[in-house]
Design a protein around this motif. Structure first.
Motif, PDB file in Angstrom:
ATOM      1  N   ALA A 230       0.817  -1.209   0.000  1.00  0.00           N
ATOM      2  CA  ALA A 230       0.000   0.000   0.000  1.00  0.00           C
ATOM      3  C   ALA A 230       0.854   1.263   0.000  1.00  0.00           C
ATOM      4  O   ALA A 230       0.394   2.327  -0.431  1.00  0.00           O
ATOM      5  CB  ALA A 230      -0.932   0.000   1.203  1.00  0.00           C
ATOM      6  N   ASP A 231       2.113   1.178   0.456  1.00  0.00           N
ATOM      7  CA  ASP A 231       2.987   2.354   0.459  1.00  0.00           C
ATOM      8  C   ASP A 231       3.265   2.856  -0.957  1.00  0.00           C
ATOM      9  O   ASP A 231       3.613   4.021  -1.146  1.00  0.00           O
ATOM     10  CB  ASP A 231       4.310   2.041   1.155  1.00  0.00           C
ATOM     11  N   ASN A 232       3.139   2.010  -1.957  1.00  0.00           N
ATOM     12  CA  ASN A 232       3.345   2.439  -3.340  1.00  0.00           C
ATOM     13  C   ASN A 232       2.270   3.417  -3.800  1.00  0.00           C
ATOM     14  O   ASN A 232       2.481   4.177  -4.746  1.00  0.00           O
ATOM     15  CB  ASN A 232       3.342   1.238  -4.280  1.00  0.00           C
ATOM     16  N   PHE A 233       1.125   3.428  -3.156  1.00  0.00           N
ATOM     17  CA  PHE A 233       0.000   4.232  -3.610  1.00  0.00           C
ATOM     18  C   PHE A 233      -0.416   5.302  -2.608  1.00  0.00           C
ATOM     19  O   PHE A 233      -1.435   5.951  -2.794  1.00  0.00           O
ATOM     20  CB  PHE A 233      -1.205   3.310  -3.881  1.00  0.00           C
ATOM     21  N   LYS A 234       0.352   5.525  -1.547  1.00  0.00           N
ATOM     22  CA  LYS A 234      -0.075   6.481  -0.540  1.00  0.00           C
ATOM     23  C   LYS A 234       0.062   7.917  -1.048  1.00  0.00           C
ATOM     24  O   LYS A 234       0.818   8.199  -1.985  1.00  0.00           O
ATOM     25  CB  LYS A 234       0.695   6.279   0.757  1.00  0.00           C
ATOM     26  N   TYR A 235      -0.649   8.813  -0.394  1.00  0.00           N
ATOM     27  CA  TYR A 235      -0.743  10.194  -0.864  1.00  0.00           C
ATOM     28  C   TYR A 235       0.595  10.921  -0.786  1.00  0.00           C
ATOM     29  O   TYR A 235       0.991  11.583  -1.720  1.00  0.00           O
ATOM     30  CB  TYR A 235      -1.810  10.952  -0.053  1.00  0.00           C
ATOM     31  N   GLY A 236       1.322  10.807   0.294  1.00  0.00           N
ATOM     32  CA  GLY A 236       2.562  11.560   0.471  1.00  0.00           C
ATOM     33  C   GLY A 236       3.793  10.826  -0.044  1.00  0.00           C
ATOM     34  O   GLY A 236       4.887  11.032   0.456  1.00  0.00           O
ATOM     35  N   ARG A 237       3.622  10.012  -1.042  1.00  0.00           N
ATOM     36  CA  ARG A 237       4.731   9.207  -1.557  1.00  0.00           C
ATOM     37  C   ARG A 237       5.808  10.096  -2.161  1.00  0.00           C
ATOM     38  O   ARG A 237       5.528  11.018  -2.914  1.00  0.00           O
ATOM     39  CB  ARG A 237       4.190   8.255  -2.622  1.00  0.00           C
ATOM     40  N   ILE A 238       7.063   9.800  -1.850  1.00  0.00           N
ATOM     41  CA  ILE A 238       8.185  10.553  -2.405  1.00  0.00           C
ATOM     42  C   ILE A 238       8.606   9.880  -3.705  1.00  0.00           C
ATOM     43  O   ILE A 238       8.806   8.674  -3.764  1.00  0.00           O
ATOM     44  CB  ILE A 238       9.360  10.595  -1.411  1.00  0.00           C
ATOM     45  N   GLY A 239       8.746  10.650  -4.733  1.00  0.00           N
ATOM     46  CA  GLY A 239       9.120  10.098  -6.042  1.00  0.00           C
ATOM     47  C   GLY A 239       7.927   9.982  -6.964  1.00  0.00           C
ATOM     48  O   GLY A 239       6.789   9.994  -6.540  1.00  0.00           O
TER      49      GLY A 239
END
Length: 101
Positions: free
Chosen positions: A88-97
């Motif tokens: 789910a970290d691949n699609f989170k709102y505050g993702r860097i990159g």
């Protein structure tokens, strides 16, 4: 001859922590390896080079070395910070990159 006491690191093919919780005591080679003239194999007359002892704790390894009169050096393992990531970290709102496909 100096023995080294250390915690073995994980191999490149290992994702878990098996065989990394115990402490190892192994001897440094006392003599250089020799080349067999007939077969070309390398060998040594030092039998201690083949010995690896495992202990549950560092204190047990140190106590064994002191009891047997073995000179030793302790190599502390470097602390390793595990990286926990979820899909789910691949699609989170505050993702860097940037998102790339």
């Amino acid at each position: 001859m100096v023995a080294r006491i250390f915690k073995p690191a994980r191999t490149a093919m290992q994702s878990g922590t098996a065989r990394t919780k115990e402490w190892m005591l192994e001897f440094a080679p006392a003599s250089a390896q020799e080349l067999d003239p007939l077969m070309g194999w390398t060998g040594s007359r030092d039998m201690r080079q083949q010995v690896q002892l495992s202990f549950d704790t560092k204190e047990e390894a140190i106590a064994y070395a002191e009891r047997e009169g073995i000179a030793y050096r302790v190599f502390e393992p470097e602390p390793h910070k595990p990286i926990y990531r979820s899909y789910a970290d691949n699609f989170k709102y505050g993702r860097i990159g940037r998102w790339t496909h």
